[in-house]
Structures are given as C-alpha cells and as structure tokens.
Motif scaffolding. Structure first.
Motif, mmCIF file in Angstrom:
data_model
loop_
_atom_site.group_PDB
_atom_site.id
_atom_site.type_symbol
_atom_site.label_atom_id
_atom_site.label_comp_id
_atom_site.label_asym_id
_atom_site.label_seq_id
_atom_site.Cartn_x
_atom_site.Cartn_y
_atom_site.Cartn_z
ATOM 1 N N VAL A 78 0.862 -1.178 0.000
ATOM 2 C CA VAL A 78 0.000 0.000 0.000
ATOM 3 C C VAL A 78 0.897 1.226 0.000
ATOM 4 O O VAL A 78 1.841 1.313 0.795
ATOM 5 N N LEU A 79 0.620 2.151 -0.897
ATOM 6 C CA LEU A 79 1.420 3.376 -1.007
ATOM 7 C C LEU A 79 0.625 4.581 -0.528
ATOM 8 O O LEU A 79 -0.571 4.700 -0.806
ATOM 9 N N THR A 80 1.309 5.466 0.186
ATOM 10 C CA THR A 80 0.748 6.767 0.547
ATOM 11 C C THR A 80 1.707 7.839 0.074
ATOM 12 O O THR A 80 2.744 7.544 -0.543
ATOM 13 N N VAL A 81 1.412 9.072 0.397
ATOM 14 C CA VAL A 81 2.251 10.174 -0.046
ATOM 15 C C VAL A 81 3.682 10.024 0.455
ATOM 16 O O VAL A 81 4.636 10.465 -0.195
ATOM 17 N N ALA A 82 3.868 9.368 1.588
ATOM 18 C CA ALA A 82 5.212 9.189 2.140
ATOM 19 C C ALA A 82 6.093 8.312 1.267
ATOM 20 O O ALA A 82 7.330 8.335 1.399
ATOM 21 N N ASP A 83 5.495 7.545 0.362
ATOM 22 C CA ASP A 83 6.262 6.640 -0.498
ATOM 23 C C ASP A 83 6.709 7.290 -1.802
ATOM 24 O O ASP A 83 7.421 6.657 -2.591
ATOM 25 N N ILE A 84 6.287 8.526 -2.043
ATOM 26 C CA ILE A 84 6.709 9.220 -3.264
ATOM 27 C C ILE A 84 8.117 9.759 -3.040
ATOM 28 O O ILE A 84 8.348 10.566 -2.132
ATOM 29 N N PRO A 85 9.106 9.351 -3.844
ATOM 30 C CA PRO A 85 10.503 9.688 -3.570
ATOM 31 C C PRO A 85 10.829 11.183 -3.612
ATOM 32 O O PRO A 85 11.667 11.657 -2.848
ATOM 33 N N ALA A 86 10.171 11.912 -4.507
ATOM 34 C CA ALA A 86 10.536 13.323 -4.662
ATOM 35 C C ALA A 86 9.275 14.185 -4.704
ATOM 36 O O ALA A 86 8.543 14.258 -3.719
ATOM 37 N N ALA A 87 8.983 14.821 -5.840
ATOM 38 C CA ALA A 87 7.886 15.790 -5.909
ATOM 39 C C ALA A 87 6.525 15.108 -5.917
ATOM 40 O O ALA A 87 6.242 14.271 -6.780
ATOM 41 N N ASN A 88 5.685 15.492 -4.976
ATOM 42 C CA ASN A 88 4.306 14.997 -4.943
ATOM 43 C C ASN A 88 3.434 15.943 -5.754
ATOM 44 O O ASN A 88 2.600 16.667 -5.234
ATOM 45 N N ASN A 89 3.632 15.918 -7.062
ATOM 46 C CA ASN A 89 2.918 16.855 -7.937
ATOM 47 C C ASN A 89 2.730 16.255 -9.321
ATOM 48 O O ASN A 89 3.655 15.684 -9.894
ATOM 49 N N CYS A 90 1.515 16.391 -9.840
ATOM 50 C CA CYS A 90 1.260 16.000 -11.229
ATOM 51 C C CYS A 90 0.597 17.142 -11.991
ATOM 52 O O CYS A 90 -0.021 16.926 -13.031
ATOM 53 N N GLY A 91 0.705 18.373 -11.473
ATOM 54 C CA GLY A 91 0.159 19.532 -12.161
ATOM 55 C C GLY A 91 1.013 19.912 -13.358
ATOM 56 O O GLY A 91 2.238 19.969 -13.256
ATOM 57 N N PRO A 92 0.406 20.195 -14.510
ATOM 58 C CA PRO A 92 1.177 20.476 -15.727
ATOM 59 C C PRO A 92 1.877 21.823 -15.737
ATOM 60 O O PRO A 92 2.874 22.000 -16.434
ATOM 61 N N ILE A 93 1.351 22.793 -14.980
ATOM 62 C CA ILE A 93 1.938 24.135 -14.979
ATOM 63 C C ILE A 93 2.375 24.530 -13.568
ATOM 64 O O ILE A 93 3.546 24.813 -13.328
ATOM 65 N N LEU A 94 1.433 24.543 -12.637
ATOM 66 C CA LEU A 94 1.746 24.870 -11.245
ATOM 67 C C LEU A 94 1.915 23.588 -10.430
ATOM 68 O O LEU A 94 1.368 22.550 -10.777
#
Length: 775
Positions: A78-94
């Motif tokens: 099970v993955l949560t935000v803590a498992d994302i290695p770097a940027a927790n972002n998928c916004g194309p501009i901001l």
C-alpha cells in the motif's frame, strides 16, 4: 466536397494528399484487434493498482488506517504520499496538484492511497477497506460561490479594447443578464491506464494512454527524483482522448511508476469507469455576467463580459482555457469596444482540464446566445443580425486581442450554406407550423464559427519527426503526435508518401516514443497534423533531396529532371524503381534517414495585457439545425442538420468529414443531454453511463448533411490544409439556439427563454413553463 461512397477511398493516383484513404488502423478497429495499452501482454509478476478515494469535498485527514487494506487477500503493498521519492505533484503548470493527498483532501474522489495487489479485482476490493477520519472544512462547489468568495486558482485575467464603458452608455439598446453552461465528461472509450516496468539503474518504461508523452516523462521523472533520460514513455494509440488525456494521465503514470520502481516489478493501473469519472477533471463549466450595447439594426457597439470558470481545486490547464475563452468571445464578429475578464474559480470538485475546443466553445457560446436574443428583441431574423456584425474583409477586421483577420471567408461560406440549406424558406415554414401546433414546436438556427489555430503558449508550437528509408524502399516514420482515432498517423503517412512519391502501403508510422522524438508538445489544440505533418515533410524532403542528387549524378542529368512518382523515379529519359535508387544511395554511403523539425512562424503573445498574434490562422464553418420540442415533456429532437465546414485543402476528405460529424454530435451532447450533477456534499452523482447521457445513434439527425467548403489555407500550412479536430465542436451552437427558438415560439417570440446549457428535457420544460406563466 462530399464523400458519396466508399469507392472514393484508396483511389489509385499518384497524389497521396487530398485523397480519401482509409484510416491506417480502420480494419484493426472494426475487427477488435487494435492494440491498446491494456491489450499489451503482461510481463511475469505484473501487479495491479487501485486507488483509495476521498469521501469528503474538503477536509483534513485526521487518521488514515490502512491495516485492513494491507491484510486483504492478494495485497502486495500500500502506497501513501510518504512513499513518493521526490515531488508529490502531477500539475502540468503549477505545483498545486498532488499525486496522493497530503494532510488535506480537496474533492470527493481525490486519491489518498494506492493498493497494489496480484489482480485488478483484489486491488479494487481492498481499496474500499480503508478507514479514514476527517475534519470537514468549508467547501465551494459552484463557480458562482467561487466568484462571491473571490477564490481563484490563478489571478484574474482581463482584456480591454477601446472604451467599453462609453460605448455601452451611449448605445441605443443594452442587453444585460447572466448565463451558464455546464461542464462535460470526456467519456473516452478507453479509460485512463498506465503500465510501468522497472528498468536498470532506476529507469522505468511506461506504456501510457496519453496525449502528451513528453509531459508524462517530465512529471514521472520529477516524482521519482531522476533525470528525464531514465523515463521512457510510449503510446501506440488511445481509445479516444478529447483533452482528458493531455495532462490528467499524469497521476496514473506517476503512481504506477512509483510502485514499479519501489517494488521492482511491472505495475498496471487501469481505472474502473466510475473511478475515472470521480477522479478526473472535465470541460470547465462557465458562469457569465454580460452587458452588451447595440443599435436598432442589431449592430454590436460595446460589450462587457465577466466570466467565471469552474476550475476545480487546482490550476491544471485552466489558465490557457480561460485565455482561449476570452479570445473566442468575438467568434465571427467585430467588436470595437470590449472589457472582458475571466476568473479561474477554485472549487472543491475535480480539477477541470482540457476538452475539445479548450475554452473556445465556452467563450463563443454566450455571444451566439446573445445575438439570438438581440434579434428577437428587434423582431429581426438572427442571421441578418449576425451578418451585419461579421468581420469585414478590409476594415472591421482586427480582433479585441489585436490580431488582424487576414483570411476571412465567413461571408461566402455562410451565403453558400444559407442557400443550400434553404434557410429562409424553412424559417417561414416553421413559423407556419408553430402557429398551428399547440404542443409540438419547431425551431431553426444558423450559427457560424471562427476558430483560432495554435497553442496559446508560442513555445508549444513546434514538432519533430524521424523518417527512415530502408534498403528495400520501405519507410518508417516516427513523430511526436499521438493517435487517438482522429487519423493523425494516416495523414502523416500520406504526407511522407506524397513527398517521396510512394504508395501508402510502403509507409509505416510507429508508436509515439520519448526515446525517438524528444520534447514534444501535446497532441491538442487541433495542431497535430499542422505540426507533425510539417516536421515529417521536412524529414522526407531532406531524404528526397539526397536521393535526387544520387540519381542526377548516376545518369548525368540536372536535378530538376528527377521526379518521384508511384514508387518509380523518373531520371531524365530513364525510369528506376524507388528501391533501386535507394540501394545505389546506400552503396554510395548516402544517409537514408533524417530528422525533421517545424516551428509555427509569426506567433507572439503578451499574457499580461492579453494582446498579440496567438493564432497562425482561423478555421471557419457554419451549421443550420432544425429541432422539434414537445412542450408537455421537454423532449427535443434534432430533425435535420446542414453543415458546411472549412478545412482548407483537405489532406484526407473522408477523415475530415468524420471529424466534423463526430465533433458536431459531441458538441450537441454537451449542449443538450450531458449534465454533470454534484450533490450538496460535493459528490458527483452522474458518474457512470447509467446516470450520464452521451448522445446515442438515436440522437443523431436522420437528415445529416455535412460538406467541406471548397477553399485553401491562406497561410503556409501543410499542403494548405486546416485543422479539423476542435473547430467543428462549436457548430452545434445552432442546435442549442434552435431549441431556444422553439421555446420562444411558445410566447410568440416575445418572451426570452430562461434556458441555460445543457438544454435537457427538464430544463426545456422549466423554460416553457416560465414563458407560459409570464404570458
């Protein structure tokens, strides 16, 4: 131009453009053998992901208890935000769009955690076992609420031209009011999906259903904290995109990639249709407040327009969407004095995104509704009011954003449609019908389209391509565009075949691949063929020039005497098969592959004042709709549609007519049946085919007359063709206005209908009831 039968397809001719060849995957589509991302053979050890979603529109996460999820059958991790290695972002501009929620959720359906299990079904079942405690926060659910709270995901945008205040104050008549159009679900047949496979040294290979492989590459690299060279994104084809896979495929590519790298095994994330509805953004709904001045003839003198877009909780592509809406308020009409503003309203709903037309339909719709209202107020035919407001040829030809309209064909196009559709005669017949029919009422409307072609951001208007010629004379093409059923690969293949004088069966276009053509733009804004066709043409031209030099030297002739046609090369008085010349070139160590590049010229844009030259050219069109409504039930039916659309010199008329027909029906669905409904708690209740109605075959008019205007592009586009993806979606404005015309007939055209979009049966019934009450 009209395609009368299949006999026109694949005509034997030396010409490879301007000919109606079949879609390159047509037989695969109809036989069910076309390979999409979910059809790829799964590698050993492939696991599957499902997402755990928020049940609140706006809330703090107090506790996320996932013990039951972890112990569910088949669950691997099970993955949560803590498992994302770097940027927790998928916004194309901001950077305002988290991959997984971090402490706060912003809409019902926002992903909080990801379950990886041995099967898709096990993952979905486990995802429902999460126990989450929330502290609810105030939620904004409509653009009106966002406007009242001055809540925006971006600063207010404004464009001013002339002195709108003075023009309005001195105008003989003013039309003031509000209007609203709803959003629209993309409803692509193939849902969102990504398949990620870990590679050596932290690299990852992703097969993704996306319109923008390069952006997926960039965002995945950022979330993994690696260089882009370690992320390989590939897309052979999509089962539809319509803008919904331009930016919003990123969340699924990112989650699948994080899981694949962390667990070192292949990972597939395929959304269920309900989850797809709940998570992904749609077309922006708009709320308008307007004030329009006009004279006794209906000539527009000044306008003030205040638009609020329902952007959802993050910026996504709302800025460019609002910009295009502002730039299309004028549609086909000259406006000397205007004051426009657009607020990208922040709401606690899905983050809305690109959708075919990309703000252009929302900008132009309110103008077309207003012109019909002005015509009824003045007792004039709406077409006459439209015509006196059209852009001129040599004067009255500068847009509010300072671009001069140099390719205006709207006058002759509308005149041709007016005659071929028998508009005047049918208008009179409908008046007579309505006078003698107390329950069933007919309506008629003709609306035009002027649509600007290019990306709002000048840097996006570039493309690359690779063309490989093999020793047997066959050709492999790769370009940066993506195929989503629109026929882009077919047109690019035609361009290359034409350039090299080959038959189409000698050309193969391969999957879009970030390891082949780098830094590509999205296949969006109707620029796919314009950009990638030019890039492929450039590459093929370079190869042809090299081969021309070889041929001229081989037979001691001038290069001007070398011609390529039908797989043969005419060299002075000699003829040689293409593949033989290629072999000569190979033996002479001449390069038989080339890269091509194209950048659209003449574009500039000042986003601060919203002025410049944002479009390379304009596409035009017009359509007439005749509708019938039942005033007792609100049901409406499109009886006949006449369409005349401008695609310049068509590269493939059959494909273009198909795109016009599809866009018309999709736009009609937006304006008539496709209603998005959120409840008071912010949950989307129309999240499945059972509750959200896209047009079916029974909604299409029995009498559907679609023709291509006989013309060419004044600008140096690929073979003088014009874009066809987005512009025709604005054509069914005529359907909406025809329904309003039918409703107005209930009050003898003296009372303006209170009817927003979509004009569902319920909305039509309410509008009819309001007119009867006011009589």
């Amino acid at each position: 131009m009209k395609i009368d039968s299949i006999d026109h397809l694949n005509t034997a001719t030396a010409q490879r453009v301007g000919v109606s060849f079949l879609h390159e995957s047509a037989d695969l589509h109809v036989s069910g053998t076309a390979t999409y991302t979910d059809d790829l053979p799964e590698l050993q050890g492939t696991a599957h992901i499902a997402l755990g979603l928020s049940e609140k529109a706006h809330a703090r996460l107090l506790e996320v208890d996932l013990d039951a999820v972890r112990h569910a059958p088949g669950v691997i991790a099970v993955l949560t935000v803590a498992d994302i290695p770097a940027a927790n972002n998928c916004g194309p501009i901001l950077h305002d769009d988290p991959i997984l929620a971090d402490s706060v959720v912003h809409y019902v359906g926002q992903p909080i955690f990801a379950v990886i299990a041995k099967s898709h079904d096990q993952a979905r079942r486990a995802a429902r076992l999460g126990k989450i405690s929330y502290e609810e926060l105030p939620a904004i659910l409509t653009p009106q609420e966002a406007k009242a709270a001055n809540a925006g995901v971006l600063p207010l945008m404004s464009l001013k031209q002339g002195d709108a205040r003075k023009a309005l104050e001195s105008a003989p008549h003013r039309l003031q009011g509000t209007f609203q159009c709803n959003g629209q679900e993309q409803f692509y047949l193939e849902g969102q999906i990504s398949y990620a496979v870990p590679k050596e040294y932290g690299a990852v290979h992703i097969w993704c259903s996306t319109q923008h492989p390069s952006e997926m590459q960039q965002l995945v690299a950022h979330c993994l904290g690696v260089g882009a060279h370690k992320v390989h994104v590939e897309c052979r084809r999509m089962g539809g995109g319509f803008g919904g896979k331009e930016s919003q495929s990123a969340l699924y590519a990112c989650v699948a990639s994080v899981a694949a790298v962390k667990l070192q095994r292949p990972i597939k994330l395929r959304l269920d249709r309900d989850d797809d509805f709940m998570i992904t953004g749609k077309r922006h709904g708009f709320y308008y407040e307007y004030d329009i001045g006009y004279d006794d003839e209906g000539r527009l003198l000044g306008a003030r327009l205040d638009m609020t877009a329902n952007s959802g909780f993050s910026a996504d592509l709302s800025g460019p969407v609002a910009t295009r809406a502002i730039c299309h308020f004028d549609n086909a009409y000259y406006l000397s004095d205007v004051d426009m503003s657009a607020l990208c309203g922040r709401t606690n709903t899905q983050s809305n995104t690109a959708f075919r037309g990309f703000g252009g339909p929302q900008g132009a719709l309110v103008m077309e509704v207003a012109l019909d209202t002005i015509a009824r107020r003045l007792g004039k035919d709406p077409l006459d009011v439209r015509r006196i407001n059209f852009y001129g040829k040599e004067d009255r030809n500068v847009t509010p954003y300072d671009q001069t309209v140099v390719d205006n064909i709207i006058h002759e196009l509308v005149a041709e449609l007016e005659e071929s559709s028998e508009y005047r005669q049918r208008r009179e017949h409908i008046r007579q019908f309505n006078a003698s029919s107390p329950v069933l009422k007919k309506g008629l409307a003709l609306t035009p389209v002027k649509f600007g072609i290019s990306f709002n951001v000048p840097a996006f208007n570039q493309a690359g391509a690779l063309v490989h010629v093999y020793r047997d004379g066959t050709v492999l093409v790769n370009h940066g565009g993506t195929e989503m059923g629109q026929g882009l690969n077919t047109k690019v293949a035609q361009v290359v075949a034409h350039e090299l004088g080959l038959n189409l069966e000698h050309i193969r276009v391969t999957a879009t691949d970030t390891t082949k053509v780098a830094n590509t733009s999205a296949t969006a804004a109707s620029t796919g063929t314009d950009l990638n066709g030019k890039a492929a043409q450039d590459a093929a031209y370079q190869i042809r020039q090299r081969l021309t030099t070889v041929a001229a030297q081989l037979f001691s002739v001038e290069e001007s005497n070398v011609k390529f046609e039908r797989g043969q090369v005419q060299i002075g008085d000699q003829t040689m098969p293409f593949f033989q010349l290629v072999e000569h070139a190979y033996q002479a160590r001449v390069q038989l592959w080339s890269d091509g590049f194209y950048a659209t010229p003449g574009l500039h844009w000042d986003s601060k004042v919203m002025k410049g030259n944002p479009f390379y050219y304009f596409s035009y069109g017009a359509a007439v709709a005749e509708v019938l409504i039942d005033t007792l039930t609100g049901e409406s039916r499109l009886l006949r549609a006449d369409v005349l659309h401008d695609v310049g010199k068509s590269i493939n008329p059959a494909l273009d007519i198909g795109q016009v027909e599809g866009a018309f029906i999709q736009g009609m669905g937006w304006l008539t049946t496709e209603e998005l409904v959120w409840n008071a708690q912010g949950k989307l209740t129309t999240h499945a085919p059972s509750t959200y109605k896209i047009p079916a075959i029974s909604d299409c008019p029995i009498d559907f007359r679609v023709n291509l205007f006989d013309g060419h592009n004044a600008m140096d586009s690929i073979h003088r063709s014009k874009a066809v993806g987005e512009p025709p979606l604005l054509l069914p404005f005529c359907v909406f206005n025809a329904i309003r015309d039918a409703v107005a007939s209930v009050g003898n055209y003296q009372i303006e209908p209170e009817l927003n979009a979509p004009a569902t049966a319920e909305a039509v019934m309410r509008a009819v009831a309001a007119i009867r009450k006011a009589k």
